[in-house]
Design a protein around this motif. Structure first.
Motif, mmCIF file in Angstrom:
data_model
loop_
_atom_site.group_PDB
_atom_site.id
_atom_site.type_symbol
_atom_site.label_atom_id
_atom_site.label_comp_id
_atom_site.label_asym_id
_atom_site.label_seq_id
_atom_site.Cartn_x
_atom_site.Cartn_y
_atom_site.Cartn_z
ATOM 1 N N GLN A 1 -7.922 -10.164 0.975
ATOM 2 C CA GLN A 1 -7.047 -10.931 0.090
ATOM 3 C C GLN A 1 -7.267 -10.559 -1.374
ATOM 4 O O GLN A 1 -6.312 -10.467 -2.151
ATOM 5 N N VAL A 2 -8.540 -10.339 -1.742
ATOM 6 C CA VAL A 2 -8.838 -9.924 -3.121
ATOM 7 C C VAL A 2 -8.160 -8.599 -3.437
ATOM 8 O O VAL A 2 -7.536 -8.426 -4.503
ATOM 9 N N LEU A 3 -8.246 -7.652 -2.508
ATOM 10 C CA LEU A 3 -7.616 -6.347 -2.727
ATOM 11 C C LEU A 3 -6.090 -6.460 -2.744
ATOM 12 O O LEU A 3 -5.417 -5.741 -3.496
ATOM 13 N N SER A 4 -5.560 -7.349 -1.918
ATOM 14 C CA SER A 4 -4.109 -7.533 -1.895
ATOM 15 C C SER A 4 -3.596 -8.048 -3.238
ATOM 16 O O SER A 4 -2.585 -7.573 -3.763
ATOM 17 N N GLU A 5 -4.279 -9.039 -3.790
ATOM 18 C CA GLU A 5 -3.866 -9.576 -5.090
ATOM 19 C C GLU A 5 -4.044 -8.544 -6.196
ATOM 20 O O GLU A 5 -3.207 -8.453 -7.108
ATOM 21 N N LEU A 6 -5.124 -7.762 -6.122
ATOM 22 C CA LEU A 6 -5.348 -6.725 -7.133
ATOM 23 C C LEU A 6 -4.271 -5.647 -7.029
ATOM 24 O O LEU A 6 -3.798 -5.136 -8.053
ATOM 25 N N PHE A 7 -3.834 -5.326 -5.816
ATOM 26 C CA PHE A 7 -2.815 -4.301 -5.604
ATOM 27 C C PHE A 7 -1.488 -4.713 -6.248
ATOM 28 O O PHE A 7 -0.755 -3.869 -6.781
ATOM 29 N N GLN A 8 -1.178 -5.997 -6.210
ATOM 30 C CA GLN A 8 0.105 -6.488 -6.709
ATOM 31 C C GLN A 8 0.066 -6.914 -8.175
ATOM 32 O O GLN A 8 1.092 -7.288 -8.738
#
Length: 463
Positions: free
Chosen positions: A312-319
Motif C-alpha cells: 500500500q505504501v508503494l502504491s500511494e508513492l507510485f500515484q
C-alpha cells in the motif's frame, strides 16, 4: 801447317757453339723453374671455407708479395700482387689482364702469414690474438681506474642510508589503518557531540564505501554501528536520513546475516515510514534502494513487508505527483519479489532439495504478494508506464505485466487503454527492429522489447 791451323780453328768454333747452346739450355731451365710473376694466392681450408687461411701456390714467402685490397668494383690485378681469400678473379679477354673485386665475405677476415695469425679488418690492419687480449686487459683496467677515481662522497649524497629508510618504513606502518580501525574511528567521529552534521554526513559516506565488502558490513554489526545507522533514520536532518539509508542499503545488499540484524533492529518499519511521509525525492530514492536491498532474496523480510502494509505504501508513492522517476524503481521491487518466488519453486528433476531449500520454500509460501497486488490495483497501475517515452520504463512495465498475467489477465482484457498501447508499441518496435537489422543487429534491444509486446498480445487473446 796451314791445314793444322784450319782444323784447330774449326774445333774452337764448335766448342764455342757448344758452350753457347749449354748456356741457353741452362737459361731455359732456370726460367722454367722460376715462379711466374703473376702467381696468385688462394685460400686453403676445409670444404665449408670456415677457417679462411691463405697460402701461396708455390713454396715462396708470402711477405715477398704485395697483398691487393679489392673493392666492390672490378680492378686490374698487377703482376706480383696476392689476392685475399674470398675475392672474385676473372680474365679480361679484351685486355688480357686479370681483374679482381671483393667477394661476398665482408667485415673481418683471417689470414696466416707464416709466423703471425690474427684478425684483419677491411682496411688491412692485422691484430694478433695476443694483441687483442692485451687491449682488452687495458680496457678493463681503465674502467676500474675510472670507478676508483669517482667521488664516493658525491655518490653517497645521492642516496639515503638503509637505516634511515627502515625508520621511515616503520613510521609508515604505524600510520596504516585496517578497515576495522577506520570504521571504529568513523563511528567515534559520528558519536562525538562536538561533530557537526557535515562531519557526520562525511563519516556516513565513508562508511558506505567500506560496507560494500561483506566482512566490513558484518564488522559494522559487531561494533554496534548497524543499530546506530538505523537510529539515524529518525534524525530531523534529511541529509542524515539520506546518508543513513544509503549506508544501510549497501550493508545489507547480498549479505543475509546483516539483513537479519537490520530486520531485528526495526530498519524496515523506519524505511517504510520515510516512504509514506513527505520527504524530498532524493531521500526517497536512497530509502527505496535500502528497501529493495533488504527484501531481495529474504522471504522473511518480504513477509514482514506485506504485514507492515508495504504494498500500500508503494502504491500511494507510485500515484503521488512528482514521483515519476521512482515509478520504475517501485515496479522493479515488486517484479523481483514475484520472480524470486517463481524461481525458487522451479526445481529440476535432477536436484535433491536439502533442508534449507525446504525451509526457503515454506517461507516463500507465506509471501502472498500477487493477490495483494490485485487488491491494491496494480493491474491498472503498471500499464500506465507504457505511456512513458523511455524504453527502459516500457521494458520493466512489460516484464511486470507478464509476471502478473495469471492474476490480472481479466483486468488486462477489460482495459482498452492497455490494448491500444500494445498495438501502438507493436508497430513502433517493428520499425525500430528493421532499423536495427539495417545496421547489422539481428537480436538487438528493440527486438527484445518487441518480443515482450508480442507475448503480451498473445496471452491477452488466450481464453
Amino acid at each position: 801447317m796451314m791445314m793444322t791451323r784450319r782444323i784447330i780453328m774449326q774445333r774452337k768454333c764448335k766448342l764455342g757453339l757448344s758452350i753457347a747452346l749449354w748456356l741457353v739450355s741452362v737459361g731455359l731451365i732456370c726460367a722454367h723453374n722460376e715462379k711466374s710473376p703473376t702467381a696468385l694466392s688462394i685460400k686453403e681450408g676445409s670444404d665449408d671455407h670456415s677457417k679462411g687461411e691463405e697460402t701461396l701456390l708455390e713454396d715462396e714467402d708470402s711477405e715477398d708479395l704485395e697483398v691487393f685490397r679489392p673493392t666492390d668494383k672490378w680492378q686490374t690485378l698487377k703482376p706480383g700482387q696476392a689476392v685475399p681469400a674470398g675475392s672474385h678473379v676473372r680474365l679480361n679477354l679484351q685486355t688480357g689482364h686479370r681483374e679482381v673485386k671483393i667477394g661476398e665475405e665482408a667485415g673481418l677476415k683471417y689470414r696466416s702469414d707464416g709466423n703471425r695469425q690474427g684478425t684483419m679488418n677491411m682496411h688491412g690492419s692485422s691484430f694478433t690474438a695476443e694483441e687483442l687480449k692485451e687491449a682488452l686487459k687495458k680496457f678493463k683496467e681503465g674502467m676500474d681506474d675510472l670507478v676508483d677515481t669517482k667521488d664516493e662522497d658525491a655518490v653517497r649524497a645521492q642516496f639515503r642510508p638503509i637505516e634511515e629508510l627502515k625508520k621511515d618504513m616503520e613510521a609508515l606502518d604505524m600510520l596504516v589503518e585496517t578497515d576495522v580501525q577506520v570504521m571504529r574511528r568513523l563511528l567515534n567521529q559520528f558519536n562525538n557531540t562536538n561533530s557537526t552534521n557535515e562531519e557526520k554526513i562525511t563519516a556516513l559516506l565513508d562508511l558506505e564505501y567500506l560496507v560494500h565488502q561483506v566482512d566490513n558490513a558484518r564488522n559494522l554489526v559487531s561494533m554496534g554501528g548497524m543499530q546506530l545507522v538505523i537510529n539515524v533514520l529518525n534524525s530531523t536532518d534529511i541529509r542524515l536520513q539520506e546518508s543513513a539509508a544509503f549506508v544501510l542499503g549497501s550493508a545489507v545488499s547480498s549479505n543475509p546475516s546483516v539483513q537479519v540484524e537490520a530486520i531485528e533492529g526495526g530498519a524496515l518499519q523506519k524505511l517504510l515510514t520515510l516512504l509514506a511521509t513527505q520527504r524530498p525525492i532524493t531521500v526517497k530514492k536512497k530509502v527505496l534502494f535500502a528497501v529493495a536491498s533488504l527484501l531481495r532474496h529474504f522471504p522473511f523480510a518480504q513477509s514482514h513487508f506485506l504485514k507492515l502494509g508495504g504494498v500500500q505504501v508503494l502504491s500511494e508513492l507510485f500515484q503521488t505527483p512528482g514521483t515519476e522517476p521512482l515509478r520504475v524503481r517501485i515496479i522493479t521491487v515488486l517484479y523481483d519479489m514475484i520472480i524470486e518466488k517463481e524461481l525458487i519453486s522451479q526445481v529440476g528433476m535432477d536436484i535433491i532439495p536439502d533442508s534449507s531449500h525446504q525451509e526457503r520454500l515454506r517461507q516463500y509460501a507465506e509471501v502472498s504478494l500477487l493477490p495483494m497486488l490485485v487488491e491494491q490495483g496494480w493491474c491498472r497501475l503498471v500499464p500506465e508506464l507504457l505511456e512513458s517515452p523511455e524504453h527502459d520504463y516500457r521494458e520493466k512495465a512489460l516484464r511486470t505485466l507478464l509476471a502478473m498475467m495469471a492474476q490480472c489477465q481479466t483486468q488486462y482484457k477489460q482495459n482498452p487503454a492497455l490494448t491500444a498501447s500494445l498495438s501502438e508499441l507493436q508497430k513502433q518496435y517493428q520499425e525500430l527492429v528493421l532499423t536495427e537489422q539495417d545496421v547489422g543487429e539481428q537480436d538487438g534491444y528493440f527486438s527484445e522489447i518487441l518480443a515482450l509486446v508480442d507475448s503480451m498480445v498473445v496471452k491477452m487473446r488466450q481464453v
